[in-house]
Motif scaffolding. Sequence first.
Motif, PDB file in Angstrom:
ATOM      1  N   ASP A 171      39.779  32.123  34.475  1.00 59.14           N
ATOM      2  CA  ASP A 171      40.670  32.270  35.470  1.00 59.14           C
ATOM      3  C   ASP A 171      39.981  32.868  36.732  1.00 59.14           C
ATOM      4  N   ALA A 172      38.876  33.650  36.350  1.00 53.27           N
ATOM      5  CA  ALA A 172      38.204  34.361  37.649  1.00 53.27           C
ATOM      6  C   ALA A 172      37.371  33.364  38.347  1.00 53.27           C
ATOM      7  N   THR A 173      37.279  32.062  37.892  1.00 56.71           N
ATOM      8  CA  THR A 173      36.564  31.159  38.522  1.00 56.71           C
ATOM      9  C   THR A 173      37.332  30.663  39.911  1.00 56.71           C
ATOM     10  N   THR A 174      38.527  31.035  39.768  1.00 51.73           N
ATOM     11  CA  THR A 174      39.506  30.433  40.892  1.00 51.73           C
ATOM     12  C   THR A 174      39.362  30.946  42.329  1.00 51.73           C
ATOM     13  N   GLY A 175      38.788  32.024  42.207  1.00 50.97           N
ATOM     14  CA  GLY A 175      38.322  32.455  43.722  1.00 50.97           C
ATOM     15  C   GLY A 175      39.511  33.380  44.185  1.00 50.97           C
ATOM     16  N   SER A 176      40.814  33.559  43.505  1.00 48.77           N
ATOM     17  CA  SER A 176      41.612  34.442  44.125  1.00 48.77           C
ATOM     18  C   SER A 176      41.632  35.799  43.566  1.00 48.77           C
ATOM     19  N   GLY A 177      42.069  36.575  44.340  1.00 51.65           N
ATOM     20  CA  GLY A 177      41.866  38.127  44.089  1.00 51.65           C
ATOM     21  C   GLY A 177      43.128  38.627  43.125  1.00 51.65           C
ATOM     22  N   ALA A 178      44.267  37.928  43.090  1.00 55.62           N
ATOM     23  CA  ALA A 178      45.313  38.082  42.628  1.00 55.62           C
ATOM     24  C   ALA A 178      45.378  39.094  41.281  1.00 55.62           C
ATOM     25  N   THR A 235      34.614  36.079  45.888  1.00 54.22           N
ATOM     26  CA  THR A 235      33.054  35.431  45.596  1.00 54.22           C
ATOM     27  C   THR A 235      32.716  35.952  43.934  1.00 54.22           C
ATOM     28  N   VAL A 236      32.370  34.517  43.081  1.00 51.56           N
ATOM     29  CA  VAL A 236      32.385  34.818  41.999  1.00 51.56           C
ATOM     30  C   VAL A 236      30.849  34.298  41.401  1.00 51.56           C
ATOM     31  N   ASP A 237      30.244  35.389  41.077  1.00 47.31           N
ATOM     32  CA  ASP A 237      28.791  35.033  40.634  1.00 47.31           C
ATOM     33  C   ASP A 237      28.745  34.068  39.327  1.00 47.31           C
ATOM     34  N   GLU A 238      27.699  33.698  39.095  1.00 45.83           N
ATOM     35  CA  GLU A 238      27.453  32.711  37.765  1.00 45.83           C
ATOM     36  C   GLU A 238      27.628  33.685  36.438  1.00 45.83           C
ATOM     37  N   THR A 239      28.385  33.004  35.725  1.00 43.86           N
ATOM     38  CA  THR A 239      28.875  33.677  34.362  1.00 43.86           C
ATOM     39  C   THR A 239      27.614  33.585  33.607  1.00 43.86           C
ATOM     40  N   VAL A 240      27.254  34.894  32.938  1.00 40.24           N
ATOM     41  CA  VAL A 240      26.192  34.914  31.976  1.00 40.24           C
ATOM     42  C   VAL A 240      26.878  35.630  30.474  1.00 40.24           C
ATOM     43  N   VAL A 255      29.965  38.549  27.489  1.00 33.54           N
ATOM     44  CA  VAL A 255      30.130  37.407  28.289  1.00 33.54           C
ATOM     45  C   VAL A 255      30.551  38.250  29.620  1.00 33.54           C
ATOM     46  N   VAL A 256      29.784  38.062  30.840  1.00 34.50           N
ATOM     47  CA  VAL A 256      30.162  38.995  31.773  1.00 34.50           C
ATOM     48  C   VAL A 256      30.169  38.027  33.245  1.00 34.50           C
ATOM     49  N   GLN A 257      31.174  38.153  34.115  1.00 32.84           N
ATOM     50  CA  GLN A 257      31.383  37.799  35.365  1.00 32.84           C
ATOM     51  C   GLN A 257      31.341  38.787  36.360  1.00 32.84           C
ATOM     52  N   ILE A 258      30.423  38.859  37.614  1.00 32.62           N
ATOM     53  CA  ILE A 258      30.459  39.775  38.507  1.00 32.62           C
ATOM     54  C   ILE A 258      31.018  39.131  39.912  1.00 32.62           C
ATOM     55  N   LEU A 259      32.026  39.634  40.417  1.00 34.53           N
ATOM     56  CA  LEU A 259      32.842  39.452  41.563  1.00 34.53           C
ATOM     57  C   LEU A 259      32.844  40.464  42.617  1.00 34.53           C
ATOM     58  N   ARG A 260      32.971  39.812  43.983  1.00 35.06           N
ATOM     59  CA  ARG A 260      32.932  40.700  45.086  1.00 35.06           C
ATOM     60  C   ARG A 260      34.321  39.974  45.893  1.00 35.06           C
ATOM     61  N   ARG A 261      34.931  41.141  46.540  1.00 33.05           N
ATOM     62  CA  ARG A 261      36.199  40.952  47.210  1.00 33.05           C
ATOM     63  C   ARG A 261      35.867  41.450  48.617  1.00 33.05           C
ATOM     64  N   PRO A 262      36.012  40.845  49.755  1.00 36.42           N
ATOM     65  CA  PRO A 262      35.575  41.248  51.080  1.00 36.42           C
ATOM     66  C   PRO A 262      36.729  42.496  51.604  1.00 36.42           C
ATOM     67  N   ASN A 268      25.034  42.720  54.341  1.00 39.34           N
ATOM     68  CA  ASN A 268      24.790  42.800  55.947  1.00 39.34           C
ATOM     69  C   ASN A 268      26.015  43.563  56.696  1.00 39.34           C
ATOM     70  N   GLY A 269      26.302  44.551  56.426  1.00 40.86           N
ATOM     71  CA  GLY A 269      27.206  45.374  56.643  1.00 40.86           C
ATOM     72  C   GLY A 269      28.585  45.253  56.610  1.00 40.86           C
ATOM     73  N   GLN A 270      28.968  44.290  55.659  1.00 42.00           N
ATOM     74  CA  GLN A 270      30.444  44.035  55.352  1.00 42.00           C
ATOM     75  C   GLN A 270      30.612  44.789  53.967  1.00 42.00           C
ATOM     76  N   TYR A 271      31.702  45.440  53.954  1.00 44.41           N
ATOM     77  CA  TYR A 271      32.198  45.993  52.506  1.00 44.41           C
ATOM     78  C   TYR A 271      32.756  45.229  51.885  1.00 44.41           C
ATOM     79  N   TYR A 272      32.651  45.310  50.487  1.00 46.24           N
ATOM     80  CA  TYR A 272      33.085  44.469  49.324  1.00 46.24           C
ATOM     81  C   TYR A 272      33.485  45.340  48.291  1.00 46.24           C
TER      82      TYR A 272
END
Length: 235
Positions: free
Chosen positions: A71-78, A36-41, A224-231, A165-169
């Motif tokens: 490339d971080a906007t692709t949604g892949s964690g590779a 999950t990629v948050d809005e770039t700021v 420029v910063v992006q915040i990402l979360r990976r379940p 919500n109890g899910q680790y990321y």
Amino acid sequence: MKKMLILLVMCTSIFACSKDKDGSSPNSYSPGDVVTVDETVMYTGNSTIYDKALIKDYVTRRGRASSYILDATTGSGAHLSSYTLEFQGEKNVLLGNIKTEIISKSDTLMMLAAVDFTEDSPKPNTNVADSIMNLVPLGGPASECPTYYTNPCKYRKKYPVRIVNGQYYFAYVVATATSTSWKPSPFGVPMELTELSHLQGQTMLFDRNVISKLSQESNKDTLVVQILRRPLAKQ
């Protein structure tokens, strides 16, 4: 003797049941592929910018920076660091093959710290953009070691785990920083000099205190910063 043998068999069975069929612990987690990629700021010394077109144009002009941010906007964690997570008691956690312990935990964040200290040798003369980037990670060595640029210092590397919500990321920061200044030239016309620094893939949180250190005077700094979360899924 017979009773001891029965007890031994029971203990072995219980241990076997405590493991999944593939040998993993029921308290083990592995990262998923979707991020999950948050809005770039974009941050400068006097403003916060959310204009997507403006930010895309900026990072594209930075050349190599575009491969970190866009490339971080692709949604892949590779392209991100990947660890398994195994709870080994109340406080001990094995992060990949790194021994860590829980130093704080709330409903939204669990902060892990490496059990073993890391010691950095004195850093070489660092440009302004690198100095900015060194302050981006929350709890990073530059913020914990007052002598980070002059003398060896010890610190424990931090690894944040978001809880939603109890899910680790796993939490990540992808960033690029530039610092632009004007230097005298032999021809009498000042020359523009831009320093760049990039950050990608490490497990970390963003330290917003770095924003107050951005300059718009002799040096014009941009971050420029992006915040990402990976379940993390239970194995």
